[in-house]
Design an enzyme around this catalytic site. Structure first.
Site, PDB file in Angstrom:
ATOM      1  CG  ASP A 147      33.593  44.094 -20.551  1.00 52.42           C
ATOM      2  OD1 ASP A 147      34.663  43.807 -21.131  1.00 52.42           O
ATOM      3  OD2 ASP A 147      32.563  43.414 -20.638  1.00 52.42           O
ATOM      4  CG  ASP A 176      37.056  41.432 -22.233  1.00 51.33           C
ATOM      5  OD1 ASP A 176      37.471  41.400 -23.399  1.00 51.33           O
ATOM      6  OD2 ASP A 176      36.023  40.845 -21.878  1.00 51.33           O
ATOM      7  CG  ASP A 180      32.267  43.925 -24.426  1.00 49.19           C
ATOM      8  OD1 ASP A 180      32.738  44.555 -25.400  1.00 49.19           O
ATOM      9  OD2 ASP A 180      32.762  42.873 -23.988  1.00 49.19           O
ATOM     10  NE  ARG A 229      36.574  41.252 -29.912  1.00 49.07           N
ATOM     11  CZ  ARG A 229      36.326  40.330 -28.999  1.00 49.07           C
ATOM     12  NH1 ARG A 229      35.759  40.688 -27.846  1.00 49.07           N
ATOM     13  NH2 ARG A 229      36.626  39.070 -29.201  1.00 49.07           N
TER      14      ARG A 229
END
Length: 486
Positions: A147, A176, A180, A229
């Site tokens: 991340d 990734d 997040d 996302r």
């Protein structure tokens, strides 16, 4: 300008022109507000190790500090540093078990190359004007679970502003997510930032059982060439406004597991399934208004695929507790292009579709509207007066009868104010701790933070404005409560 050096760090007593600017917006203004390291020492760091040294050299894990970063931060210059006020790790910028920190890019810019920024058990954090790229979870080198910026395990009050987060592919290439949030992370704002070239933009909640996250605000961000996302929301509340979504390849705002998101005046362009509940039958909800859908395609509905379009309508209502100014969706591509990302001069929008330069940090110019106005407060210490805060004389002052209290300026009719200047009396500079500025007419919180000085907020017409001192390190003494229209 260098006055002292400790462990390779240069103490700076005059802020850099590109240092942290402005006040937190969105949900980061709630729960007491987000001020980062305001009021603390400012240090300069050119390596990741120096960032960790700055954290570890503080008196305690909650001593405020502003870390100005310039140069490239990478695996070769980021080592673990130990100390009683920190808990760091090599090969990742670790903001763990700490509070009251600002990390801001200055000078020629701050590039975190293949190195992520990790927040864990942290609160009151500002990350501003930095560029993070190509953080991997597989392959070599790896950092932060792949991340760019990740938060988890009891994190609260974080403002991430004017950052650029990018990858060079998806999970198969070793990456990734860009942003997040999980494991009880609350009161976060991501503003004026670029997220691009990634399989995953980011998520709020790591699984269907990780539902104690948010609220979170996303505004004036560019999501570009993201597969999915953008973001994924599991439960909780989100507000996404004035964002530009371009080339969302599979799915965009994915509201699931009871999540509720207010979607205001965004511009969706050349994308697919930009809003809905995807890859699950556990529904989420949305409130939509003022958005533009430009060349957006929508898939057919199925049991685990529920796009909001082709004609999105609201399925819930979401109450927003803070003030915000909306740009018209038609100008979102241009205003985001002019303001979002690192090294853009920290420009913002006031809702007029025109980029605004940051408000100066020195005393405001123009007419002090407090002169000739009225004043009152919650209490006053013996020998002090409410009127002393509007007499233009810094040798007189008001103090509350205790360590906290309210002082107000009031007018006989509506008056427009966008900046105030709180001047402390001689001998009491630094005594004011946390505060909030409140529109007395409506009860709305206009700004929150800590320490005296110039405070800016969206222009507001009111008849009375309150400065509420919520904490102090000594007896507060307000010599002047100046108010300005601009």
């Amino acid at each position: 300008m260098a006055l002292a050096a400790t462990m390779g760090l240069t103490a700076l007593w005059m802020a850099d022109a590109q240092a942290a600017t402005g006040s937190a917006t969105g949900f980061a203004t709630q729960n007491g507000g987000t001020t980062g390291g305001a009021g603390g020492q400012t240090v300069r760091a050119t390596t990741g190790t120096q960032i960790h040294q700055a954290l570890c050299s503080r008196a305690s894990s909650n001593t405020p500090i502003i870390i100005e970063v310039e140069g490239t931060i990478n695996h070769g210059n980021t080592s673990k540093v130990s100390g009683s006020s920190c808990n760091t790790a090599a090969d990742v910028i670790e903001l763990k078990e700490i509070s009251n920190v600002t990390l801001v890019g200055v000078g020629r810019g701050a590039l975190f190359d293949q190195l992520g920024i990790h927040l864990r058990s942290a609160e009151n954090i500002i990350i501003q004007n930095v560029h993070v790229r190509n953080v991997k979870k597989s392959g070599s080198p790896t950092s932060n679970g792949g991340d760019a910026i990740g938060m988890e395990n009891n994190v609260s009050n974080v403002w991430v502003d004017h950052v650029t987060l990018e990858a060079s592919g998806g999970e198969s290439e070793g990456y990734d997510a860009l942003f997040d949030i999980k494991a009880n992370t609350k009161y976060v704002t991501l503003s004026y930032s670029i997220l691009r070239n990634s399989g995953r933009g980011g998520l709020v909640g790591s699984s269907d059982t990780d539902t104690n996250n948010g609220p979170i605000t996303f505004h004036h961000n560019l999501y570009e060439n993201i597969d999915s996302r953008a973001p994924l929301l599991r439960a909780g509340t989100a507000h996404t406004y004035n964002n530009h979504f371009r080339q969302i390849n599979s799915s965009g705002i994915n509201s699931r597991v009871g999540a509720r998101v207010k979607v205001d005046n965004n511009y969706f362009e050349d994308s697919k399934d930009v809003l809905g509940t995807f890859y699950t039958d556990k529904a989420g909800y949305w409130q939509v208004s003022g958005n533009i859908f430009d060349n957006v395609t929508w898939s057919s509905r199925s049991s685990d695929h529920n796009p909001a379009g082709p004609n999105p309508t609201s399925t819930t209502t979401v109450a927003i507790p803070y003030a915000y100014a909306l740009d018209n969706a038609s100008c979102v591509p241009s205003i985001v292009a002019a303001t979002a990302g690192a090294n853009k001069g920290l420009r913002v929008s006031d809702g007029s579709c025109t980029p605004q330069t940051p408000a100066p940090t020195g005393p405001p110019s123009g007419t002090n509207l407090s002169i000739g106005a009225g004043s009152d407060g919650s209490s006053k210490a013996s020998g002090t007066s409410y009127g002393d805060v509007r007499d233009g004389d810094t040798s007189t002052y008001w103090s509350p009868s205790g360590s906290t209290g309210r002082i107000s300026i009031k007018w006989g009719s509506g008056t427009t104010v966008s900046r105030i200047n709180i001047v402390e009396a001689a001998g009491a500079v630094g005594n004011i701790g946390s505060w909030r500025v409140v529109n007395h007419d409506t009860g709305a919180v206009l700004a929150s933070g800590s320490g005296a000085g110039v405070i800016s907020f969206p222009a507001t017409t009111l008849s009375k404005i309150n400065f509420e001192i919520l904490g102090s390190s000594g007896t507060p003494r307000v010599a002047e409560f100046e108010t300005y229209a601009g």
